[in-house]
Design a protein around this motif. Sequence first.
Motif, PDB file in Angstrom:
ATOM      1  N   CYS A  20       0.857  -1.192   0.000  1.00 20.96           N
ATOM      2  CA  CYS A  20       0.000   0.000   0.000  1.00 20.96           C
ATOM      3  C   CYS A  20       0.891   1.239   0.000  1.00 20.96           C
ATOM      4  N   LYS A  21       0.553   2.184  -0.830  1.00 19.61           N
ATOM      5  CA  LYS A  21       1.445   3.317  -1.057  1.00 19.61           C
ATOM      6  C   LYS A  21       1.521   4.267   0.118  1.00 19.61           C
ATOM      7  N   CYS A  23       1.442   2.946   3.474  1.00 16.24           N
ATOM      8  CA  CYS A  23       1.545   2.042   4.622  1.00 16.24           C
ATOM      9  C   CYS A  23       2.324   2.688   5.766  1.00 16.24           C
ATOM     10  N   ASN A 107      -5.794  -7.449   5.248  1.00 19.69           N
ATOM     11  CA  ASN A 107      -6.122  -6.760   3.989  1.00 19.69           C
ATOM     12  C   ASN A 107      -6.992  -7.622   3.077  1.00 19.69           C
ATOM     13  N   ASP A 130     -10.132   0.587   0.431  1.00 17.85           N
ATOM     14  CA  ASP A 130     -10.132   2.019   0.182  1.00 17.85           C
ATOM     15  C   ASP A 130     -11.464   2.408  -0.426  1.00 17.85           C
ATOM     16  N   HIS A 136      -9.097   2.364  -4.756  1.00 13.89           N
ATOM     17  CA  HIS A 136      -8.476   1.217  -4.092  1.00 13.89           C
ATOM     18  C   HIS A 136      -7.288   0.696  -4.900  1.00 13.89           C
ATOM     19  N   TYR A 139      -4.041   2.908  -4.729  1.00  7.74           N
ATOM     20  CA  TYR A 139      -3.212   2.982  -3.519  1.00  7.74           C
ATOM     21  C   TYR A 139      -2.894   1.628  -2.899  1.00  7.74           C
ATOM     22  N   ARG A 140      -3.736   0.624  -3.137  1.00  2.84           N
ATOM     23  CA  ARG A 140      -3.566  -0.666  -2.460  1.00  2.84           C
ATOM     24  C   ARG A 140      -3.242  -1.729  -3.509  1.00  2.84           C
TER      25      ARG A 140
END
Length: 582
Positions: A20-21, A23, A107, A130, A136, A139-140
């Motif tokens: 995740c960007k 985290c 997650n 997200d 979502h 970023y994930r």
Amino acid sequence: MNYKYIHLLYVPTMACNMACKYCYLEDNTKDDFKNYHALETLDYAIKKFKDFNIIPFNISLHGGEVTTLSHDDFYDLIKYINDYYDLNKEMISNAGFKVGKPHIKTNMYDLDKHIDTIKEFNVSISGSLDLPLSLHNEYRVTKGNKQTLAKILKNIELLKDIPNKKKVSATIFKEHYNHLEEIIEDIKYLHKNTCLDMNDFNFMVGFDYDSKGILHHMTEQEQVNFYKRMHQEFDGSDLENGVNGPWFDEFGPDYCSNCDNCGEKFFLLEKNGDIYSCVRGQKHQDYYYGNIYKNSVKEILTTAYQKIFINHNKLPLNEECTKCGYLYLCKTGCPFVKNNYNSNKSYTCLLQQQMYKDRNYQKDEYNDEFVYQYVNKMRIEDSSRYIPTKTLNNEYPTLEEIIKTDNKLKYIYDTNSFILKIDNIEYKLESQITKKTRDVIYITPKSSLKIYMKKELINEICDYPENNSLYIMILSGNLVTYGDEHRTKQRHIVTHQIYKGVLDHITSDKDEFYMYDISNLIKEYKQEYSLDNPNNIFFTTSTLRDYHYVKQKNNAYYHIQAINLPFQNIEFYYIDKELKNE
């Protein structure tokens, strides 16, 4: 047995299958502790805690990402926690805590690997997405930069036959807030088209903790706007219970930020034995409490309390917090986030105040008293600035009234519990702050001094009388200034304790009293006594002494009126020709 109950997050692996960007663990999501076995560390920690009368009432698995564990390791951990709850169900329930099922925070990307274990033990799930869903996949992503949403939604469907909790949460940053209407539509979609009951859902408000600067926090007004828009859309709908309950419960009084000192209750344990405050403090030295393999439980608990105290006091107490009336609910917020923002109040302050009003939390009618107690326990500020000036009736309850309504205080002030016999003259001792006259005696090297204590006193406020003791404090008449308060008090000379087992073996000439000869104790410290001012000797039991300080923390009016030592006492001069000739 007096047990202390804690909430324990356990991290069996730091490895994660996603990148995740934003985290909070950043580059720490790899398992560097392959020499440690996950189950052995958890079992070792729980046994070591229990030997110190510390009982986890809740054990949740966190990460990293727990579903990256092998099938067998995951199964063994879940079974262990399930068995732990079964074994300790009665104890945990009797302490007032709900006994749940094994719980994981995940997650959900590799949920399918462990679905059989999840079903067998009815594991409750707290997953993360997200919102809006359109962000979502931005970023994930996986560590190979693959999209994750489709697989996660597919895994959610595997949970439809599991009766226990299965919920998701979403963290909202400014970038998400800018898609407010999409978020609303996606909540409706998930509620209608998946097995998730979106009434059981959590919003979290993101804060700027990552070093990459990819996402940014909402302003406090944007947080309130977000909250109000959710209510505008969902009040009166089939998601009304959610928007008025779990969605914003993180900001209510039932979460960790409501603790005076969260270091007394919440702990995060990693597989290598390292213990931190929580997921926010994980991998931050200011929130590192020690290692379960290397440090004693006492060291860990002491460090936890001290570090949270220190972190709450890096900035001065916000005066707005002392006046808003809601301090009893928010306790100024999470210390980690406050220090991250270089702020001295909760980063969701306006949102919390709006929610308190909407949920009919009343402003504290005894706010001044609570502020005084809070400052005494959790702040380094001079508490005398916050002494309450009035009650609702414009006057304090008297010390006598407080004692009358608290039976546990009775023996601290009882006039029949201690008798001091000096050369065949008896003095019934009273508390220095309730007696009307002063007793000053003269002691010589030839004086015989015996203290008599009612035997029943050893059992008061004490589950284990064998651990209780006659507690004697000797103070010099010379004055000294102590601590941050800069209070001028009599200088302490010695504290002396005589435990029940010793008292039981000393013959007393009074049937209902223990007897102990203190002649030599007084002589031993003759060089320390003041020649100009009367010295002081106090008597109580160790458990009564402890209760006095507990009462001081919990009752501002008691603290104000009993701030000095309240125990039965007598003042004395020590007359020694040798000393006088020096």
